[in-house]
Design a protein around this motif. Structure first.
Motif, short mmCIF file in Angstrom:
data_model
loop_
_atom_site.label_atom_id
_atom_site.label_comp_id
_atom_site.label_asym_id
_atom_site.label_seq_id
_atom_site.Cartn_x
_atom_site.Cartn_y
_atom_site.Cartn_z
N TRP A 1 0.84 -0.80 0.02
CA TRP A 1 0.04 -0.03 0.21
C TRP A 1 0.71 1.39 0.08
O TRP A 1 1.06 1.67 0.94
N ALA B 1 0.63 5.66 -0.52
CA ALA B 1 -0.36 6.60 0.16
C ALA B 1 0.22 7.80 -0.29
O ALA B 1 1.65 7.86 1.01
N ARG C 1 -2.28 -1.62 -3.44
CA ARG C 1 -2.91 -0.68 -3.06
C ARG C 1 -2.76 0.68 -3.53
O ARG C 1 -1.17 1.32 -2.83
N SER D 1 -3.77 5.33 -2.95
CA SER D 1 -4.33 6.09 -2.33
C SER D 1 -3.71 7.94 -2.61
O SER D 1 -2.27 7.35 -1.96
N TYR E 1 -10.26 11.22 -0.72
CA TYR E 1 -9.12 10.08 -1.13
C TYR E 1 -9.66 9.53 -2.30
O TYR E 1 -10.38 9.32 -2.39
N ASP F 1 -8.84 6.75 -4.79
CA ASP F 1 -8.07 5.26 -3.76
C ASP F 1 -8.02 4.46 -5.48
O ASP F 1 -9.63 4.02 -5.63
N ASN F 2 -7.47 3.26 -5.12
CA ASN F 2 -7.23 2.22 -6.64
C ASN F 2 -8.57 1.08 -6.46
O ASN F 2 -8.82 0.20 -7.36
N THR F 3 -8.36 1.06 -4.65
CA THR F 3 -9.75 0.25 -4.12
C THR F 3 -11.44 0.09 -4.49
O THR F 3 -11.80 -0.38 -4.06
N GLU F 4 -11.18 1.72 -5.26
CA GLU F 4 -13.01 2.50 -4.65
C GLU F 4 -13.53 2.59 -6.78
O GLU F 4 -14.60 2.93 -7.43
N HIS G 1 -5.34 7.92 7.50
CA HIS G 1 -6.31 7.21 5.57
C HIS G 1 -5.77 6.10 6.11
O HIS G 1 -6.49 5.31 6.13
N VAL G 2 -4.69 6.04 6.23
CA VAL G 2 -4.17 4.36 6.56
C VAL G 2 -4.25 3.54 7.16
O VAL G 2 -4.69 2.41 7.51
N ALA H 1 -8.68 2.78 8.32
CA ALA H 1 -8.79 1.88 7.45
C ALA H 1 -9.17 0.34 7.59
O ALA H 1 -8.68 0.10 8.71
#
Length: 407
Positions: free
Chosen positions: A54, A56, A179, A181, A194, A196-199, A240-241, A244
């Motif tokens: 991850w 960020a 991940r 962000s 943020y 974020d590539n998960t979203e 943020h990290v 989460a």
């Protein structure tokens, strides 16, 4: 002995996240030209065989994040070096294209370094930076009515091509590999967001928005909204990290470019520099202290729930309390760039090659020092679920360090 700034050492194999943790995160603060320190830190991590799953970042930290996430592990250091050499290259005014070992750069008197840095920062203001930003024509600066994308002193459109040159955005959006962000501020609402590539799929404009610091750089439009540099609200994605979900065991390398601790200013230029230090230092210690207390409470709640009778465990309050409880363990390794005596308030836009190499070497050295203390990477004990370790450089010229480990 410190490795020379041009020595790129590849790791033995692709490396991996630390085996004791579900998450190995690299958290990168904003700080403009100081960001080459983070690139050196990453080289130290890579040489140690540790590759985050991850990353960020905010502002320049977001740009470094794009290059790291957008390349395979065995090419990240090489591409970071190419990226920084590219944006520090000057096509018009001759640059002080010096690439000495750290020892030789320290031999230059402070008065000479101050002069060189002043020339480089003045050149950045007048010329911009290669593949990064260019000055707008003076006659166009009053034409803000064209829209928020032109209301700035500089045009950052060259940055898109640079990001696409040094980062593979298909790779950036492979969530299974890493991940990613990056933080920005919605100009209309003032809300921090943020990307974020998960979203969502991340594109160059998400990283450009994270570094769009006004009034120098223009707002960046994304899906009909305009965004500015995340550093206007928070200059680090650490919170943020740490917050989460799901909450998992995490080893977090927090790389700050601004130090909240500093000397009293004696003139207006020093006041300007000290103001930046305080404004952008992100209050990292406050975040870690607050979340350390929270994690202790969550673990205590988890222990208390073990005493609840089985008949009560189907109730709504129990299920809610179970969601709030947490047994995850967090280890934050905190590195802070320390300004040198000759640096001025312009240090965040002093992109000279000499300074870039020096920042890089210091970052590499700091991470090498950190990894020499393997117990710092150990997973925290059950009764101490949140620990931090800080490496503070006192005097780079003499390679003198102090370390502080605090639970």
């Amino acid at each position: 002995m410190i490795a020379g700034p041009m020595a790129i050492h590849q790791t033995n194999g692709p490396g991996a996240p630390h085996p004791d943790y579900a998450v190995t995160a690299l958290v990168l603060q904003g700080g403009g030209a100081l960001g080459s320190y983070q690139a050196g830190v990453y080289q130290g991590l890579a040489e140690g065989g540790i590759h985050p799953n991850w990353v960020a970042g905010i502002s320049i930290g977001a740009l470094n994040a794009a290059v790291i996430a957008g390349n395979p592990p065995d090419r990240r250091v090489e591409q970071l070096r190419a990226f920084w050499e590219f944006i520090c290259r000057q096509p018009w005014w001759p640059s002080h294209n010096l690439t000495p070992l750290p020892s030789s750069s320290r031999d230059l008197p402070d008065v000479w370094r101050t002069w060189i840095d002043s020339m480089e920062s003045a050149r950045a203001l007048l010329q911009g930076q290669n593949g990064f930003f260019v000055p707008r024509p003076w006659h166009s600066l009053g034409l803000a009515c064209q829209g928020p994308h032109t209301a700035s002193f500089y045009d950052t459109r060259p940055l898109r091509a640079t990001l696409e040159r040094f980062a593979d955005f298909d790779r950036i959006n492979r969530v299974s590999e890493m991940r990613v962000s990056v933080g920005a501020v919605n100009v209309r609402t003032g809300n921090f967001v943020y990307f974020d590539n998960t979203e969502r799929a991340l594109r160059p404009e998400h990283f450009m928005a994270s570094g769009a610091l006004p009034p120098g750089f223009p707002a960046v439009e994304i899906d009909g909204e305009f965004y500015w540099d995340g550093g206007l609200v928070s200059n680090t994605p650490l919170y943020h990290v740490l917050t989460a979900k799901p909450r998992r065991d995490a080893l977090i390398f927090q790389i700050d470019l601004w130090s909240a601790d500093g000397d009293l200013p004696n003139d207006l230029l020093q006041v300007a520099g000290r103001q930046k230090d305080i404004q952008y230092s992100s209050r990292t210690r406050l975040v870690t202290t607050t979340l350390q207390e929270e994690q202790n409470h969550r673990r205590l709640l988890h222990k208390a729930l073990a005493w609840v009778p089985e008949a009560e465990r189907s109730s709504a309050w129990y299920r809610r309390a179970e969601e709030l409880s947490c047994i995850a363990r967090r280890n934050v390794i905190h590195l802070i760039y320390r300004a040198k005596p000759h640096e001025s308030y312009a240090k965040d836009y002093q992109f000279g090659m000499l300074t870039m190499n020096e920042h890089w070497s210091i970052g590499l050295f700091d991470m090498q020092e950190t990894l020499q203390r393997p117990n710092w990477l150990d997973r925290p004990a059950e009764d101490e679920p949140f620990v931090t370790h800080d490496l503070h450089r006192v005097r780079f010229a003499d390679d003198v360090f102090t370390q502080n480990s605090r639970a």
